[in-house]
Design a protein around this motif. Structure first.
Motif, short mmCIF file in Angstrom:
data_model
loop_
_atom_site.label_atom_id
_atom_site.label_comp_id
_atom_site.label_asym_id
_atom_site.label_seq_id
_atom_site.Cartn_x
_atom_site.Cartn_y
_atom_site.Cartn_z
N VAL A 19 0.84 -1.19 0.00
CA VAL A 19 0.00 0.00 0.00
C VAL A 19 0.88 1.25 0.00
O VAL A 19 2.06 1.21 0.37
CB VAL A 19 -0.93 0.03 1.23
N LYS A 20 0.30 2.37 -0.41
CA LYS A 20 1.00 3.64 -0.35
C LYS A 20 1.04 4.10 1.10
O LYS A 20 0.02 4.12 1.79
CB LYS A 20 0.28 4.68 -1.21
N LEU A 21 2.22 4.49 1.57
CA LEU A 21 2.36 4.91 2.96
C LEU A 21 1.72 6.28 3.20
O LEU A 21 1.72 7.15 2.33
CB LEU A 21 3.84 4.98 3.35
N PHE A 22 1.21 6.46 4.42
CA PHE A 22 0.61 7.74 4.79
C PHE A 22 1.66 8.84 4.91
O PHE A 22 1.33 10.02 4.89
CB PHE A 22 -0.12 7.61 6.13
N THR A 23 2.92 8.48 5.08
CA THR A 23 3.99 9.47 5.18
C THR A 23 5.22 8.99 4.42
O THR A 23 5.48 7.79 4.34
CB THR A 23 4.37 9.73 6.66
N LYS A 24 5.96 9.94 3.88
CA LYS A 24 7.25 9.63 3.25
C LYS A 24 8.39 9.75 4.25
O LYS A 24 9.55 9.51 3.90
CB LYS A 24 7.49 10.58 2.08
#
Length: 323
Positions: free
Chosen positions: A11-16
């Motif tokens: 999944v795409k992370l909520f933060t980089k």
């Protein structure tokens, strides 16, 4: 009709801004994490044992990097979601990871009153924040870690190997590695179908003859050598920052300013208070290295001692030539 599944999809992370604070056990990671998590936009730091376990599984080819990446991405998002509503937050006062030892505990006390739901996701998507995670010896198996394809920055901490080894001895790790349940170490099944600690699958044939001081020396410096080798192999070090423990304790303000610049953040109003709370600068950490060296010389065999002193010389003269 069943859909054909090719692989897991991270999944795409909520933060980089996932920040791993890594190093050999006893290198000073928890002190560094307490200081770094006082910067602006930082969450309280977490311990990343789960990353260490998956790293071992991937290295030994008992777990695919694809599954590990997908699982850990989902885990990170759930961790962040829960921190936004103070779910599973540590309130135990004596723990380093406790919010009572965070520079601003009121943040998490206030979040207890927040509702969960889509509003949390919206907040996560709009705010910039950093998630610091403390890990052990990820650099020692860095190829496996890189295969996870996680987006991260890494702070790697090194310490004089004499101090490092002596700290292992003080913690009794020479005895604890094999059978202490509080180590929470992964167990492996050996060729005789017997359980063994994951730390022991690459030890020399004379390991059983080592005393506890020799076991500490061998294990700490074996992990250290692997970390140095892998660190030097990394071609693009833009997402890696190196802290030397002696710089942190002797010149904390400049060392931490350099760290904040690497992370693209700044000191918070409370950072200097946390530096003071950690009693820094503090020269006592490095004031008795000679006594520790003499102690270890009496306790370990000459081969291990000579290797240890050689490592110390490389550290003192050029910091292992690690940039």
């Amino acid at each position: 009709m069943k859909e054909k599944i090719n692989k897991f999809f991270p999944v795409k992370l909520f933060t980089k801004n996932v920040i791993f604070i890594d190093g050999i056990s006893r290198a000073g990671k928890l002190m560094a994490a307490s200081l770094v998590s006082s910067f602006q936009k930082m969450e309280s730091f977490e311990k990343g044992y789960i990353f260490e376990h998956f790293n071992v599984g991937v290295k030994l080819k008992k777990c695919s990097a694809n599954f590990a990446s997908a699982f850990l991405s989902t885990y990170l998002n759930e961790l962040l979601y829960n921190k936004m509503i103070s779910r599973n937050v540590n309130f135990r006062p004596s723990d380093r990871t406790s919010i009572h030892n965070f520079h601003n505990p009121s943040i998490y006390k206030g979040r207890l009153k927040m509702n969960e739901g889509d509003a949390v996701i919206n907040r996560l998507s709009k705010q910039e924040f950093f998630l610091p995670i403390v890990t052990h010896e990820m650099m020692a198996d860095f190829d496996a870690f890189l295969s996870l394809n996680l987006e991260f920055k890494l702070i790697e901490i090194y310490r004089n190997p004499i101090d490092l080894t002596f700290s292992w001895v003080k913690q009794g790790l020479g005895k604890r590695l094999e059978n202490d349940p509080r180590m929470f170490s992964l167990l492996l099944e050996n060729s005789n179908k017997k359980p063994m600690s994951r730390f022991l699958y690459e030890v020399p044939s004379n390991w059983k003859k080592f005393n506890e001081f020799e076991r500490c020396t061998y294990m700490a410096n074996s992990l250290l050598k692997k970390s140095i080798k892998n660190h030097k192999k990394v071609k693009n070090k833009l997402n890696i920052f190196t802290i030397f423990f002696e710089d942190l304790i002797n010149n904390p303000h400049q060392t931490l300013k350099n760290t904040a610049n690497f992370l693209n953040t700044k000191f918070s109003a409370n950072t200097k208070k946390i530096i003071k709370k950690e009693k820094l600068p503090n020269l006592k950490f490095t004031s008795n290295v000679d006594e520790k060296r003499k102690f270890l010389k009496k306790k370990i065999n000459s081969e291990l001692y000579n290797n240890l002193v050689k490592l110390e010389l490389e550290y003192v003269t050029n910091r292992y030539n690690i940039g």
